[in-house]
Design an enzyme around this catalytic site. Sequence first.
Site, PDB file in Angstrom:
ATOM      1  N   HIS A 123       9.876 -37.709 -10.836  1.00  0.00           N
ATOM      2  CA  HIS A 123       9.113 -38.104  -9.645  1.00  0.00           C
ATOM      3  C   HIS A 123       7.687 -37.138  -9.557  1.00  0.00           C
ATOM      4  O   HIS A 123       7.358 -36.974  -8.521  1.00  0.00           O
ATOM      5  CB  HIS A 123      10.040 -37.948  -8.588  1.00  0.00           C
ATOM      6  CG  HIS A 123      11.143 -38.670  -8.444  1.00  0.00           C
ATOM      7  ND1 HIS A 123      11.020 -40.290  -8.546  1.00  0.00           N
ATOM      8  CD2 HIS A 123      12.452 -38.453  -8.616  1.00  0.00           C
ATOM      9  CE1 HIS A 123      12.351 -40.633  -8.440  1.00  0.00           C
ATOM     10  NE2 HIS A 123      13.177 -39.615  -8.517  1.00  0.00           N
ATOM     11  N   GLU A 145      13.671 -18.569  -9.702  1.00  0.00           N
ATOM     12  CA  GLU A 145      13.491 -17.095  -9.982  1.00  0.00           C
ATOM     13  C   GLU A 145      12.859 -16.982 -11.289  1.00  0.00           C
ATOM     14  O   GLU A 145      11.668 -16.056 -11.397  1.00  0.00           O
ATOM     15  CB  GLU A 145      14.646 -16.155 -10.065  1.00  0.00           C
ATOM     16  CG  GLU A 145      14.719 -14.956 -10.313  1.00  0.00           C
ATOM     17  CD  GLU A 145      13.854 -13.976  -9.238  1.00  0.00           C
ATOM     18  OE1 GLU A 145      13.611 -12.949  -9.640  1.00  0.00           O
ATOM     19  OE2 GLU A 145      13.484 -14.627  -8.165  1.00  0.00           O
ATOM     20  N   CYS A 176       0.852  -1.399  -0.338  1.00  0.00           N
ATOM     21  CA  CYS A 176      -0.034   0.051   0.088  1.00  0.00           C
ATOM     22  C   CYS A 176       0.890   1.268  -0.310  1.00  0.00           C
ATOM     23  O   CYS A 176       1.907   1.219   0.159  1.00  0.00           O
ATOM     24  CB  CYS A 176      -1.019  -0.111   1.266  1.00  0.00           C
ATOM     25  SG  CYS A 176      -1.819  -1.640   1.502  1.00  0.00           S
ATOM     26  N   LYS A 221       9.006 -14.960 -11.709  1.00  0.00           N
ATOM     27  CA  LYS A 221       8.540 -13.933 -12.619  1.00  0.00           C
ATOM     28  C   LYS A 221       7.624 -14.422 -13.446  1.00  0.00           C
ATOM     29  O   LYS A 221       6.806 -13.361 -13.750  1.00  0.00           O
ATOM     30  CB  LYS A 221       9.855 -13.703 -13.311  1.00  0.00           C
ATOM     31  CG  LYS A 221      11.074 -12.779 -12.459  1.00  0.00           C
ATOM     32  CD  LYS A 221      10.646 -11.261 -12.188  1.00  0.00           C
ATOM     33  CE  LYS A 221      11.414 -11.190 -11.028  1.00  0.00           C
ATOM     34  NZ  LYS A 221      11.143 -11.666  -9.658  1.00  0.00           N
ATOM     35  N   GLU A 279       4.464 -14.199 -11.555  1.00  0.00           N
ATOM     36  CA  GLU A 279       4.186 -12.747 -10.755  1.00  0.00           C
ATOM     37  C   GLU A 279       3.564 -11.599 -11.759  1.00  0.00           C
ATOM     38  O   GLU A 279       3.122 -10.996 -11.371  1.00  0.00           O
ATOM     39  CB  GLU A 279       5.529 -12.236 -10.209  1.00  0.00           C
ATOM     40  CG  GLU A 279       5.464 -10.935  -9.588  1.00  0.00           C
ATOM     41  CD  GLU A 279       6.945 -10.766  -8.920  1.00  0.00           C
ATOM     42  OE1 GLU A 279       6.833  -9.844  -7.938  1.00  0.00           O
ATOM     43  OE2 GLU A 279       7.879 -11.395  -9.340  1.00  0.00           O
ATOM     44  N   ASN A 290      -0.680   1.320   6.229  1.00  0.00           N
ATOM     45  CA  ASN A 290       0.162   0.193   5.653  1.00  0.00           C
ATOM     46  C   ASN A 290       0.348  -1.067   6.649  1.00  0.00           C
ATOM     47  O   ASN A 290       0.714  -0.804   7.707  1.00  0.00           O
ATOM     48  CB  ASN A 290       1.200   0.524   4.848  1.00  0.00           C
ATOM     49  CG  ASN A 290       1.020   1.561   3.712  1.00  0.00           C
ATOM     50  OD1 ASN A 290       0.169   1.660   3.214  1.00  0.00           O
ATOM     51  ND2 ASN A 290       2.103   1.887   3.172  1.00  0.00           N
ATOM     52  N   GLY A 291       0.383  -2.168   6.255  1.00  0.00           N
ATOM     53  CA  GLY A 291       0.597  -3.348   7.073  1.00  0.00           C
ATOM     54  C   GLY A 291      -0.785  -4.156   7.428  1.00  0.00           C
ATOM     55  O   GLY A 291      -1.702  -4.085   7.016  1.00  0.00           O
ATOM     56  N   ARG A 303       3.962   0.392  -6.863  1.00  0.00           N
ATOM     57  CA  ARG A 303       3.783  -0.653  -5.861  1.00  0.00           C
ATOM     58  C   ARG A 303       2.549  -1.586  -5.808  1.00  0.00           C
ATOM     59  O   ARG A 303       2.488  -2.604  -4.998  1.00  0.00           O
ATOM     60  CB  ARG A 303       3.715  -0.079  -4.444  1.00  0.00           C
ATOM     61  CG  ARG A 303       5.043   0.941  -3.996  1.00  0.00           C
ATOM     62  CD  ARG A 303       4.860   1.216  -2.710  1.00  0.00           C
ATOM     63  NE  ARG A 303       5.338   0.561  -1.567  1.00  0.00           N
ATOM     64  CZ  ARG A 303       6.236  -0.050  -1.219  1.00  0.00           C
ATOM     65  NH1 ARG A 303       7.259   0.419  -1.883  1.00  0.00           N
ATOM     66  NH2 ARG A 303       6.205  -1.161  -0.431  1.00  0.00           N
ATOM     67  N   LYS A 324      -8.446  -5.638 -14.678  1.00  0.00           N
ATOM     68  CA  LYS A 324      -9.345  -6.632 -14.203  1.00  0.00           C
ATOM     69  C   LYS A 324     -10.054  -6.540 -12.793  1.00  0.00           C
ATOM     70  O   LYS A 324     -10.733  -7.273 -12.675  1.00  0.00           O
ATOM     71  CB  LYS A 324      -8.429  -7.883 -14.233  1.00  0.00           C
ATOM     72  CG  LYS A 324      -8.032  -8.564 -15.623  1.00  0.00           C
ATOM     73  CD  LYS A 324      -7.250  -9.816 -15.574  1.00  0.00           C
ATOM     74  CE  LYS A 324      -6.897 -10.115 -16.903  1.00  0.00           C
ATOM     75  NZ  LYS A 324      -6.071 -11.482 -16.828  1.00  0.00           N
ATOM     76  N   TRP A 351      -3.849  -2.327  -0.979  1.00  0.00           N
ATOM     77  CA  TRP A 351      -3.486  -3.681  -1.849  1.00  0.00           C
ATOM     78  C   TRP A 351      -4.716  -4.571  -0.707  1.00  0.00           C
ATOM     79  O   TRP A 351      -4.094  -4.637   0.732  1.00  0.00           O
ATOM     80  CB  TRP A 351      -2.255  -3.971  -1.858  1.00  0.00           C
ATOM     81  CG  TRP A 351      -2.122  -5.408  -2.124  1.00  0.00           C
ATOM     82  CD1 TRP A 351      -1.820  -6.425  -1.572  1.00  0.00           C
ATOM     83  CD2 TRP A 351      -1.726  -5.751  -3.568  1.00  0.00           C
ATOM     84  NE1 TRP A 351      -1.554  -7.721  -2.277  1.00  0.00           N
ATOM     85  CE2 TRP A 351      -1.802  -7.271  -3.635  1.00  0.00           C
ATOM     86  CE3 TRP A 351      -2.093  -5.182  -4.786  1.00  0.00           C
ATOM     87  CZ2 TRP A 351      -1.456  -7.933  -4.805  1.00  0.00           C
ATOM     88  CZ3 TRP A 351      -1.852  -5.829  -5.877  1.00  0.00           C
ATOM     89  CH2 TRP A 351      -1.669  -7.099  -5.763  1.00  0.00           C
TER      90      TRP A 351
END
Length: 618
Positions: free
Chosen positions: A514, A491, A2, A495, A498, A109-110, A27, A613, A83
């Site tokens: 496996h 990584e 946020c 990406k 994400e 925030n948080g 952000r 969206k 967020w």
Amino acid sequence: MCGIVGYVGRRPCRDLLMAGLEKLEYRGYDSAGISLLEDGRIDSVRAVGNLANLRAAIGLNGAEEGVAVAPPPATIGLAHTRWATHGRVSEENAHPHGDCEGRVQIVLNGIVENHAELRRELEAEGHRFSSETDAEIVAHLIERHDEGDLTEAVRAAFAELRGHYAFAVMHADHPDTLVAARQECPLVVGLGDGETFVASAIPAFLTQTRRVLLIENGEVVTIGSSGATVTGAEGNPVSREVEEIDWDQDAAEKGGYETFMLKEIHEQADAVAETITDRLFEVDRVDLSELELADDFVASMRRIVIVACGTSYHAGLVGRYAIEQWARIPVEMDIASEYRYRDPVVGPDDLVIGITQSGETADTLAAMRLAQQRGAKVMAVTNIMGSQATRDADTVLFTRAGLEIGVAATKTFTAQVAAMYLLGLWLAGSRGTLPPERIAELIAELKGMPSMIGRTIESVEDGVRKIAEAEHEGRFFLYLGRNIGLPVCLEGALKMKEISYIPSDAYAAGEMKHGPIALLDESTPVVCVATDSPVLDKVLSNMAEVSVRGADVIAVATEGSERVAEVADQILYVPATDWILQPILAILPLQLLAYYVARLQGLNVDQPRNLAKTVTVE
């Protein structure tokens, strides 16, 4: 994720607050809001979706003036991008939030971890809530403690909260004051001429002032037009020097690139150069004199534990291979959010390294503090000077990647990996585990890395675009690697998830048979890191198994390698270098692949969620 922006001063602040929110859009957010105070009345507007919706609601973009918004003369206000964590995406849950009478407004925030029990207490006292959020609790707590002194009311409310958060408060009875507090989440104050800003990040006010006051954990800051006063949680005054930020404003702009993420992918050569150059003056020695680690501790160190999250975790995995190979110190790798809850065995002979790009990652900070409490020496590897990690740690190794606007980490990952290489070589030299000639060889390779990064991006970009065009409608991507190639795959898969929202997974190639092999068919792209290494034969064998299933095999290989072509359908070549150093080059095609797949889908890669969206409210 946020964003907080607050202002008190002499100028009309609505447009200043909106401009600040725009600087924090990178952000990610799903709703936004603004509150303005004038003539003893606070008016608020909130909107679901991006800032265009909020701008329309408050009468910008040519729309009619919003009926609930104070006109431009308001010179104090708060704004926020949210967020969603607690509570669905809705106007009611968007910030700012108020108390029962609408006299108090807060942005936060948080996460407030004890919000449920506090809500029950407040409801029993007669408080009425208008949202599902944990944040609204703070407004009502301040109302509970308000006896005319806003700072004291905030301090009393602050004492009742648990979690990690930063918040700012405005009160209708205090038209020239904002109060803010911080616990784990970032909070900064910008000092102007007769005006003061508070924000969650410096870019929110960088166009207005470069004079910054950093707020630390457990502190409350009272903000007026003439400046700010910082006190501790108990009310004791705190002396803090004002810092002058020397960032070039262009650093926060796209610099001619289509997006921030593409710009930052192309900035990786510079980011790695900044991280390594002045630490590699000598041909056979790494200069990390900045580290505050005693010689006897380095010589007798029992082990290293690396704690990190997400991309930083993957950089730590690369660092583990380098440190163990070169310095012969056992290295354990832990996800920070798990480490703090498993009662780890750690003590005075251990070095615990917390890797955090922002220096503010709550789980990593908590893991570092736990290790420190148990006697371990703690090092922070971070990109941000003055961040919480730098204040908590015993010693700090800075990456120097510069400001990263795109949410998906790119240049900070390669800078972190470069920093871990520096640390591994420094430890090897200090402990005598590598001969000077081998260190000199590796230093020479590392010095050449920035130019190889630039050459790699230039050489693979067209090929990556073609692969992305062929594969961007894929329903699933599998990434396979072995040894030091595995963290590169992890990584790369992160990406892809994400920024493109395509399901993807990364596996140690030897484990592929496996279970994951059952997912493969002709429609599955399988990305393999097959650069030269001691395990290349085994990787090629795993690729052959994948190829038999009909999957489209995309390989990242070393220039000049002919064997990979026998089992890969498409190959992206990177320059030859020492095998341990290859992750910095091998990740570049995977970053670009995720980028171009996302762009072909029409997604905004600078935000972790496609706001187009997001549900809109009529």
